[in-house]
Design a protein around this motif. Structure first.
Motif: not given
Length: 146
Positions: A90-94, A99-108, A115-116
């Motif tokens: 997940c490419a995150y800018t900010g 950055i927790g939002a990028a981790h959450d989006a990737l997990q979703q 995928r595991q």
């Protein structure tokens, strides 16, 4: 998704609460750079942190840098290899504090794709927070998957 090749790296393993993360990263990367310089090597990619847990009060971290060839570790600086295989990115800018939002989006996304994740969550820091405005900081959040 990416198919990643194995890559040699030097890392420093630390435990720290989230509030002390910035105080831990700089000295670890400095020790890695000193160890690499002693061997005539320069990083072959962006610095990273591998999060072995997400306990914000007691993070288990590998702070590292990748290299083109395997280097020797010494003291707190250890030689390792970043894993090969399929990875979701997940490419995150900010700013880092969001950055927790990028981790959450990737997990979703991983759940939606059935995928595991395998191993730690990685953050690869693509630009320098000293010279880059927080809103323009670029980070790749990565999980190896099966």
């Amino acid at each position: 998704m990416q198919d990643r090749a194995a890559q040699p790296a030097l890392v420093v393993r630390r435990r720290a609460p989230l509030a002390q993360l910035s105080a831990v990263l700089g000295p670890a990367w400095g020790a890695i750079m000193a160890q690499a310089a002693a061997q005539g090597a320069s990083p072959a990619g962006p610095p990273f942190v591998a999060y072995h847990n997400m306990d914000w009060q007691d993070l288990d971290l590998e702070i590292g840098m990748p290299f083109a060839t395997a280097l020797r570790g010494a003291g707190d600086v250890q030689a390792t290899t970043l894993p090969a295989g399929p990875a979701a990115v997940c490419a995150y800018t900010g700013p880092y504090d969001h950055i927790g939002a990028a981790h959450d989006a990737l997990q979703q996304w991983l759940v939606a794709q059935s995928r595991q994740p395998v191993g730690p969550a990685y953050e690869f820091y693509l630009n320098d927070p000293v010279t880059t405005a927080p809103a323009a900081l670029r980070t790749n959040v990565l999980r190896m998957v099966r």
